[in-house]
Write a protein that holds these residues in place. Sequence first.
Motif, short mmCIF file in Angstrom:
data_model
loop_
_atom_site.label_atom_id
_atom_site.label_comp_id
_atom_site.label_asym_id
_atom_site.label_seq_id
_atom_site.Cartn_x
_atom_site.Cartn_y
_atom_site.Cartn_z
N SER A 79 11.96 -9.06 100.50
CA SER A 79 13.22 -8.77 99.70
C SER A 79 14.14 -9.82 99.62
O SER A 79 14.73 -10.25 100.50
CB SER A 79 13.78 -7.43 100.09
N GLU A 91 11.82 -8.18 94.70
CA GLU A 91 10.89 -7.64 95.64
C GLU A 91 9.31 -8.13 95.45
O GLU A 91 8.97 -8.19 94.30
CB GLU A 91 10.76 -6.09 95.57
N SER A 138 11.28 0.19 98.04
CA SER A 138 12.22 -0.66 97.30
C SER A 138 13.12 0.05 96.17
O SER A 138 14.42 -0.25 96.25
CB SER A 138 11.31 -1.73 96.14
#
Length: 546
Positions: free
Chosen positions: A53, A177, A409
């Motif tokens: 991330s 992501e 996510s």
Amino acid sequence: MRASLASSIAVTCAAVLALPVSSAAPAAAEVLVQPPAASALPPAPDLSGSTQSLPLGPLGPSSRAGGSGEQGLPRRDVKPFSLVGVVWDDPRAPLHGTVQVRTRATGTDTWSEWQDVETHNDEHGADPDSAEGTSRALRGSTAPLWVGDSDGVEIRVRAEAGGTGGAPPLPAGLRLELVDPGDGPETQTDTEPVLETEPGTDTGTEVEQVAEAAPPQTRTAPAPAAPAGATAAVAPADATSAAVAPEAPLPPAPTPAPAATVPAATLAAPSASGALTAPPLSGLLAGLGAINAQLTPYAAPWLPALSKEATEAIASYLPPFLPRTPASGAEAQEPAKTPVQAAAPYIGPRPAIVTRKGWGADESIREKTFVYTNTIKAAFVHHSATGNNYTCAQAPSVLRSIYRYHVLSSGWRDFGYNFAIDKCGNIYEGRAGGVDKPVLGAHTLGFNTSTMGIAVLGTFSTTAPPAASVTAVARLTAWKLGLHGINPKGSVTLTSGGGNLYAKGTKVKFNAIAGHRDGFATDCPGSLLYGKLGTARTSAASYQGR
């Protein structure tokens, strides 16, 4: 005493018939063996897969646009990944602009062209007033994009051009992501292929954190350690849902085994009054060998196709869909139906289904409980908008990547769709809770109650869907809608939970097989897939025998 004994045997047989079956045929006594308790299963394997991330920032003066209206990352080396997406802090904040990425194939100097990432993704999600829809873990997110095995990335996010007031600001907390699906399940010699597969390999590897000035995050959700001898807090809804064990990808496909059949004596039949009655116990016992010749190992990687007769016989003995966790007050007004009440004779044959075990779902990252809706009135068809650059052998990797993106996510409780279908027509179990049960999904904002969501892997705005995928939609809906007495060519009325087309509480008439765009202002499932839904309705009704 005799009546009590017969009742006990019938209950036991019903439990057996609800389990998956395989094509081998052992002694009949083995049919009545119950699956192991969750606490007796082998320990969960260390499934790989992870997410990098990376925080986005304003692009430098070399950018053509630059400034606060454009954020991104310049070209950089990263650990291997296969799927990308962008998330941000506020799930209710729209991203007005464009997202484009280009990636470098692992181990090469070859960079892709700029690829568009679908920014309108909020319509794929839980209903606004549901527990999942109000979770503090939710984030805003784009649709995920499958890019294949890559180790380099560049991204730019540009705000759309504004009017007199200037461009609307980009949402706060933008992060890139990068999802690695991890290694697939180990090949097992007893795994039956489902449909045609394409050659390909799954090459995901473990991803670590990337060191940089603004530290990225690695999204993980380790499974909690259970005390020795402890039992599971929540029992799996059925044998296809919640076990965690070494897994298997789809091997090259020989000719599939013929669908299981059942003698006519075992079938449910209407009484003189027209009500569906259970078959006699003697007929049921006689048909056990044909329907459930051998119990598939607990949480099998696949469920074989059944004949229409076997499907109807099993449906007659499925228990009511209880216990229930209502998704909303409106849902509680709908009476629950048992399959015996809803099935009638119009149930399509159950198609072969790859279970979560089969595609390698890491069960440690999802919510451990299941949420059900009262019934299934309609099926909403979607495209995943992940692109068409995948092979059918890679489909399990695509699913694992989407699953991680949805849960870790985007902050969803589980995979959003109830089922997925790849370009070869293979059908996959989606959200956990049981393929034959009315699991509440997060797929069509405002209309998740009393519906199922089917995602066809790919993007079909300008690319035609494969015929095999459309056929799979028809076969799946013929079976699942048939369990609830729904005619695929008919129409149903649903109550909106709120959205951009229909206000909360509005009663809306839909085709039983509908496209996502019917309930929300969106391009999904793409114009060319949407245009095939009429064919799917006609075929599904035919599979049901209508």
